[in-house]
Design a protein around this motif. Structure first.
Motif, short mmCIF file in Angstrom:
data_model
loop_
_atom_site.label_atom_id
_atom_site.label_comp_id
_atom_site.label_asym_id
_atom_site.label_seq_id
_atom_site.Cartn_x
_atom_site.Cartn_y
_atom_site.Cartn_z
N ARG A 86 50.06 41.69 101.13
CA ARG A 86 51.40 42.71 100.91
C ARG A 86 50.95 44.26 100.83
O ARG A 86 51.49 44.83 100.00
CB ARG A 86 51.97 42.45 99.39
CG ARG A 86 52.90 40.96 99.55
CD ARG A 86 53.48 40.55 97.82
NE ARG A 86 52.19 40.51 97.02
CZ ARG A 86 51.65 39.43 96.82
NH1 ARG A 86 51.61 38.39 97.56
NH2 ARG A 86 50.55 39.58 95.94
N SER A 87 49.91 44.40 101.68
CA SER A 87 49.39 45.72 101.52
C SER A 87 50.38 46.52 102.34
O SER A 87 51.03 46.41 103.49
CB SER A 87 48.05 45.60 102.39
OG SER A 87 47.05 44.86 101.54
N THR A 88 50.38 47.90 101.92
CA THR A 88 50.87 49.08 102.55
C THR A 88 50.28 49.77 103.84
O THR A 88 50.62 50.23 104.78
CB THR A 88 51.70 50.15 101.68
OG1 THR A 88 50.31 50.52 101.06
CG2 THR A 88 52.65 49.52 100.88
N ASP A 89 48.65 49.59 103.53
CA ASP A 89 48.01 50.29 104.57
C ASP A 89 46.63 49.89 104.47
O ASP A 89 45.60 50.44 103.75
CB ASP A 89 48.15 51.89 104.55
CG ASP A 89 47.40 52.68 105.70
OD1 ASP A 89 46.66 51.99 106.23
OD2 ASP A 89 48.05 53.73 105.64
N THR A 90 46.27 48.74 104.81
CA THR A 90 44.95 48.31 104.67
C THR A 90 43.81 49.07 105.52
O THR A 90 42.79 49.11 105.02
CB THR A 90 44.91 46.62 105.37
OG1 THR A 90 45.94 45.94 104.83
CG2 THR A 90 43.71 46.14 105.25
N GLY A 91 44.04 49.61 106.52
CA GLY A 91 43.27 50.16 107.49
C GLY A 91 42.88 51.47 106.61
O GLY A 91 41.46 51.60 106.50
N ILE A 92 43.72 52.02 105.94
CA ILE A 92 43.07 53.33 105.09
C ILE A 92 42.36 52.99 103.83
O ILE A 92 41.29 53.56 103.59
CB ILE A 92 44.11 54.31 104.92
CG1 ILE A 92 44.80 55.08 106.07
CG2 ILE A 92 43.88 55.56 103.83
CD1 ILE A 92 43.87 55.86 106.87
N ALA A 93 42.67 51.75 103.40
CA ALA A 93 42.11 51.19 102.18
C ALA A 93 40.82 50.96 102.45
O ALA A 93 39.64 51.24 101.91
CB ALA A 93 42.69 50.09 101.66
N TYR A 94 40.40 50.42 103.94
CA TYR A 94 39.17 49.94 104.23
C TYR A 94 38.25 51.21 104.49
O TYR A 94 37.15 51.36 103.98
CB TYR A 94 39.34 49.37 105.65
CG TYR A 94 38.02 48.83 106.35
CD1 TYR A 94 36.78 48.40 105.70
CD2 TYR A 94 37.73 49.70 107.58
CE1 TYR A 94 35.52 48.22 106.49
CE2 TYR A 94 36.56 49.86 108.06
CZ TYR A 94 35.58 48.91 107.64
OH TYR A 94 34.17 48.90 108.38
N ARG A 95 38.79 52.34 104.96
CA ARG A 95 38.04 53.38 105.40
C ARG A 95 37.79 54.05 104.08
O ARG A 95 36.61 54.91 104.08
CB ARG A 95 38.89 54.59 106.18
CG ARG A 95 39.08 53.92 107.87
CD ARG A 95 37.58 54.00 108.37
NE ARG A 95 37.63 53.72 109.88
CZ ARG A 95 37.76 54.92 110.54
NH1 ARG A 95 37.80 56.25 110.13
NH2 ARG A 95 37.60 54.74 111.84
N ILE A 96 38.48 54.11 103.06
CA ILE A 96 38.26 54.74 101.80
C ILE A 96 37.19 54.08 101.11
O ILE A 96 36.06 54.69 100.63
CB ILE A 96 39.49 54.71 100.72
CG1 ILE A 96 40.54 55.62 101.19
CG2 ILE A 96 38.97 55.14 99.45
CD1 ILE A 96 41.94 55.72 100.29
N HIS A 97 37.17 52.64 101.12
CA HIS A 97 36.04 51.83 100.61
C HIS A 97 34.80 52.14 101.43
O HIS A 97 33.45 52.13 100.67
CB HIS A 97 36.34 50.14 100.43
CG HIS A 97 37.60 49.89 99.59
ND1 HIS A 97 37.44 50.46 98.28
CD2 HIS A 97 38.71 49.35 99.69
CE1 HIS A 97 38.35 50.04 97.64
NE2 HIS A 97 39.10 49.48 98.40
#
Length: 617
Positions: A86-97
């Motif tokens: 139910r993620s809203t933006d997995t790509g940016i979450a990955y880049r943040i991590h």
């Protein structure tokens, strides 16, 4: 969380709303089109603002210059953007991590390092595209490295006393299997496919379970959800049923039965406590595991499947019911083929009823919600469909994502438009297309060929409907990882069409992003484009560019190009990107003008047809 992070989150919510224009039957056609244009302009502005925000808070930052406050804000933003399915933006979450991991290593913070190893692995896993049938697992190696490195901190478990850090180590240990080529994992209800490697998987399973079930570890941290970790490992192992359906194996069957029994008992306890039933998929897995281990007969398994399917309500779109009606008919077909011929014939009517019920269910599903299940199910039921049914279901898949449907309809219309002109001025270009020796205006086969060309254009981007989590990003530019995923859409579209015996259309879907000279484009392939469809591929490629570049209804005026600019690009790309024979069609001033008018009128009508809730007056 700082204001910029909050603005980014708010913009995502606004973009999701704007991406679905709410037209009413009371609107005039002009008002409806204007509403779509207004949304497109607002989306363009959000896109620009979010790109600027991300550049300021993320892409321009380094591990060395990140302050603790900024790192905390980014961590909070990543948590808000990622929530598994139910993620809203997995790509940016990955880049943040990725950035926070580098920051943790720079600081020498082991607790944060372990946490970010897990979060990189899990976000990239949900960003990943896996398809065992095509041998695709884009980020397998990176995912495996993250989890393996996180699990390696087990050697320091007693030294790292933070319970959260220990939990992340254990999560990484349980997820090491996702770095194995032999374990693809389930994907939205589709069973994984195993290509060897059972020994490697079993070693991962045994290592993790030895820790999860160890009394000493449990006593150290009783607050850790040990039983949940154990259940998850067993649940994952039941997915090896797919390998047993293809190839019997006593060792795997025994292990799968052990896990199926654990899952069944666990769900049975929950069902009793909540006065509910055991999950339908769990009932199937338990009975199938018993059959493969020699504890139940084939007839018992088939009867269980038939009863589950026949009891399912075609108006129920809950997860369990979707699984039942989408997948049990395929399992019934697979297992019934193991029976003697006489028994197969006896079950034939029930099996046909199961497939008929599945087809009815597919057409009842609400659009925009279940496109992945529909497109994947098509691969399983292809042999049961007529051509009319196939077209109807493929149109349903496209209709699940209106922007892709609009573009696909435009390509279909433009492909037919360009083919008609080619037949008038250079008919030899189409000789041999779709196996027809010659194509002329007076030929009886002309309309049939044009109809096939139309549907080839309509379904050229079908694969995008299996990648909508990437295609549907309207609020920012795509990450390199996301574009790598999108570039797989010709492969998925090709396979889906091939499963429906539409081989020529499948090849057109596969090759339409390859340049005319073969020097670039995707997917990268060694095989030459088949001669019987090469001219249509060349025409679809030009039509694709023509519509995508000039659409000023569903995209901002600032992002689109004028018709004249686009034709100039076509002419400049002759012999390299575009077929010279197709580009030459626009040398004719009359056809040039006709096509500009055709584009404008067709686009207007297509948007109205697809976005209006009913026929506009």
């Amino acid at each position: 969380m700082n204001n910029l992070c909050q603005t980014y989150i708010d913009n995502l919510a606004t973009a999701r709303r704007l991406a679905k224009p709410q037209l009413t039957a009371q609107m005039s056609p002009d008002e409806g089109l204007q509403a779509i244009r207004d949304n497109a302009e607002q989306l363009f502005r959000i896109h620009q603002e979010n790109d600027q925000i991300l550049n300021e808070i993320l892409f321009s930052r380094t591990a060395e210059d990140l302050t603790e406050t900024e790192a905390a804000d980014l961590g909070e933003l990543a948590q808000a953007l990622f929530n598994y399915n139910r993620s809203t933006d997995t790509g940016i979450a990955y880049r943040i991590h990725r950035l926070l991991y580098a920051h943790a290593r720079h600081k020498g913070d082991v607790d944060l390092t372990v946490k970010e190893l897990y979060l990189q692995g899990i976000t990239l896993m949900y960003l990943n595209v896996r398809d065992p049938q095509e041998g695709i697992n884009l980020f397998l190696d990176q995912i495996g490295c993250f989890f393996q490195e996180g699990a390696s901190y087990l050697a320091q478990y007693e030294k790292l006393t933070n319970p959260q850090t220990r939990s992340y180590i254990l999560r990484c240990l349980g997820n090491v299997k996702y770095g194995l080529k032999s374990f693809q994992g389930s994907n939205d209800g589709v069973p994984c496919h195993i290509s060897g490697g059972w020994e490697d998987y079993s070693a991962c399973f045994s290592t993790a379970m030895e820790i999860f079930q160890c009394p000493r570890y449990r006593q150290m941290n009783p607050e850790i959800p040990w039983d949940t970790f154990t259940y998850t490992m067993h649940y994952d192992r039941t997915q090896f049923l797919s390998s047993l359906r293809d190839k019997p194996d006593a060792e795997i069957a025994e292990a799968v039965l052990e896990s199926a029994e654990h899952v069944y008992r666990h769900q049975e306890q929950i069902a009793k406590a909540n006065d509910t039933g055991i999950g339908i998929r769990t009932q199937y897995v338990y009975m199938a595991a018993r059959y493969h281990a020699g504890k139940a007969s084939l007839e018992e398994l088939l009867e269980t499947l038939f009863q589950l399917c026949e009891a399912a309500d075609i108006h129920d779109f809950s997860g369990d019911n979707i699984w039942t009606l989408m997948y049990t008919p395929e399992y019934l077909s697979n297992y019934s083929r193991r029976l003697p011929q006489a028994k197969q014939q006896k079950l034939g009517p029930r099996l046909q009823q199961a497939f008929q019920k599945q087809k009815e269910y597919l057409f009842l599903m609400p659009q925009n919600e279940y496109r992945l299940q529909v497109s994947r199910t098509l691969n399983c039921i292809a042999g049961e469909l007529s051509q009319r049914d196939s077209f109807q279901l493929l149109d349903y898949v496209l209709a699940c994502h209106p922007p892709t449907y609009v573009h696909s309809k435009m390509i279909a219309l433009l492909t037919r438009h360009l083919c008609r002109q080619m037949i008038r001025v250079n008919p030899q270009f189409l000789d041999g297309v779709f196996g027809l020796e010659t194509i002329r205006e007076e030929d009886d086969s002309l309309e049939e060929m044009l109809d096939t060309a139309y549907h080839s254009g309509l379904y050229h981007d079908l694969g995008k409907c299996m990648l909508l989590s990437y295609v549907g990003i309207y609020s920012r530019r795509l990450l390199d990882e996301e574009f790598s995923c999108i570039k797989l859409h010709p492969v998925f579209g090709c396979r889906l069409l091939k499963s429906l015996q539409m081989d020529d259309m499948a090849s057109i879907a596969y090759y339409h992003h390859r340049t005319y000279d073969g020097g670039s484009g995707y997917p990268r392939c060694l095989e030459e484009c088949p001669a019987r469809i090469r001219p249509i591929v060349d025409i679809v490629t030009v039509a694709d560019c023509l519509d995508a570049g000039t659409d000023n209804v569903g995209r901002s005026y600032a992002a689109s190009k004028t018709y004249s600019q686009l034709v100039e690009e076509l002419q400049a790309g002759r012999d390299s990107r575009y077929a010279p024979q197709v580009a030459a069609l626009f040398d004719d001033p009359e056809f040039y003008s006709q096509t500009e008018k055709f584009l404008t009128q067709s686009r207007r009508q297509v948007y109205l047809d697809i976005y209006y809730p009913c026929e506009p007056s």
